[in-house]
Design a protein around this motif. Structure first.
Motif, PDB file in Angstrom:
ATOM      1  N   THR A   2     -10.037 -84.340   9.343  1.00  0.00           N
ATOM      2  CA  THR A   2     -11.393 -84.666  10.047  1.00  0.00           C
ATOM      3  C   THR A   2     -11.603 -86.111   9.839  1.00  0.00           C
ATOM      4  OG1 THR A   2     -11.683 -82.628   8.429  1.00  0.00           O
ATOM      5  CG2 THR A   2     -13.609 -83.608   9.527  1.00  0.00           C
ATOM      6  N   ASN A   3     -12.778 -86.550  10.640  1.00  0.00           N
ATOM      7  CA  ASN A   3     -13.122 -87.822  10.602  1.00  0.00           C
ATOM      8  C   ASN A   3     -14.402 -87.703   9.821  1.00  0.00           C
ATOM      9  OD1 ASN A   3     -11.596 -88.951  12.269  1.00  0.00           O
ATOM     10  ND2 ASN A   3     -12.880 -88.734  14.294  1.00  0.00           N
ATOM     11  N   ASN A  23     -22.139 -90.897  18.560  1.00  0.00           N
ATOM     12  CA  ASN A  23     -21.269 -89.621  18.060  1.00  0.00           C
ATOM     13  C   ASN A  23     -21.155 -89.350  16.740  1.00  0.00           C
ATOM     14  OD1 ASN A  23     -20.777 -89.657  20.984  1.00  0.00           O
ATOM     15  ND2 ASN A  23     -19.160 -91.049  20.801  1.00  0.00           N
ATOM     16  N   SER A  24     -22.313 -89.617  16.031  1.00  0.00           N
ATOM     17  CA  SER A  24     -22.038 -89.447  14.552  1.00  0.00           C
ATOM     18  C   SER A  24     -22.023 -87.764  14.295  1.00  0.00           C
ATOM     19  CB  SER A  24     -23.247 -89.713  13.724  1.00  0.00           C
ATOM     20  OG  SER A  24     -24.390 -89.190  14.309  1.00  0.00           O
ATOM     21  N   ASP A  25     -22.209 -86.946  15.460  1.00  0.00           N
ATOM     22  CA  ASP A  25     -21.761 -85.612  15.109  1.00  0.00           C
ATOM     23  C   ASP A  25     -20.252 -85.299  14.965  1.00  0.00           C
ATOM     24  OD1 ASP A  25     -21.707 -86.182  18.014  1.00  0.00           O
ATOM     25  OD2 ASP A  25     -21.848 -84.454  18.416  1.00  0.00           O
ATOM     26  N   LYS A  26     -19.387 -86.213  15.281  1.00  0.00           N
ATOM     27  CA  LYS A  26     -17.970 -86.231  15.164  1.00  0.00           C
ATOM     28  C   LYS A  26     -17.611 -86.511  13.523  1.00  0.00           C
ATOM     29  CE  LYS A  26     -16.736 -87.806  19.767  1.00  0.00           C
ATOM     30  NZ  LYS A  26     -16.393 -89.014  20.509  1.00  0.00           N
ATOM     31  N   ILE A  96     -11.568 -92.555  10.059  1.00  0.00           N
ATOM     32  CA  ILE A  96     -11.598 -92.132  11.373  1.00  0.00           C
ATOM     33  C   ILE A  96     -10.289 -92.305  12.287  1.00  0.00           C
ATOM     34  CG2 ILE A  96     -12.518 -92.611  13.728  1.00  0.00           C
ATOM     35  CD1 ILE A  96     -15.055 -93.946  12.143  1.00  0.00           C
ATOM     36  N   ASP A  97      -9.759 -91.009  12.565  1.00  0.00           N
ATOM     37  CA  ASP A  97      -8.415 -91.211  13.273  1.00  0.00           C
ATOM     38  C   ASP A  97      -7.465 -91.747  12.377  1.00  0.00           C
ATOM     39  OD1 ASP A  97      -9.605 -89.899  15.322  1.00  0.00           O
ATOM     40  OD2 ASP A  97      -9.866 -91.962  16.292  1.00  0.00           O
ATOM     41  N   LEU A 116     -15.777 -94.802  16.906  1.00  0.00           N
ATOM     42  CA  LEU A 116     -16.526 -93.632  17.014  1.00  0.00           C
ATOM     43  C   LEU A 116     -16.909 -93.593  18.972  1.00  0.00           C
ATOM     44  CD1 LEU A 116     -18.834 -93.313  14.184  1.00  0.00           C
ATOM     45  CD2 LEU A 116     -16.975 -92.000  14.819  1.00  0.00           C
TER      46      LEU A 116
END
Length: 117
Positions: A2-3, A23-26, A96-97, A116
């Motif tokens: 998960t990010n 895209n903070s929902d990611k 992130i990734d 993001l």
């Protein structure tokens, strides 16, 4: 994987950064005061960053009040202090990734926004 963002909800800087993110929902959000980081999470951050010192905040008020700046701290010390008190984690920390982004420096935040986007 998960990010994720490790942050403090009570920190104005963290809130400002979060507002600026696309895209903070990611992201999965973890408020480290409400939900302290585990040793496993810290070890994951360590494996991505290469050191506990990189994750350690020398701006923390406890760093000054405990007079840690005049002590020679080892990697084991940095790890112990981060696990003992959330204030020692340099915030925010993004994963992130499978890449880690530590702290609130402008260059770092620009990298996070790119990651993001």
């Amino acid at each position: 994987m998960t990010n994720k963002i490790y942050y403090l909800a009570s920190c104005d800087t963290c809130r400002k950064i979060i507002k600026s993110l696309p895209n903070s929902d990611k992201l999965e959000f973890q408020d480290i005061r409400q939900n302290p980081i585990t040793e496993k999470e810290l070890e994951e951050m360590h494996s991505l960053s290469g050191s506990y010192e990189a994750l350690f905040s020398k701006k923390a008020q406890l760093y000054k009040s405990m007079d840690l700046k005049n002590k020679s701290l080892t990697e084991a010390d940095f790890k112990k202090y981060i696990l003992e008190h959330y204030t020692f984690l340099s915030r925010p920390v993004f994963i992130i990734d499978d890449k880690i982004y530590i702290g609130n420096g402008q260059k770092n935040i620009i990298e996070v926004i790119k990651a993001l986007s």
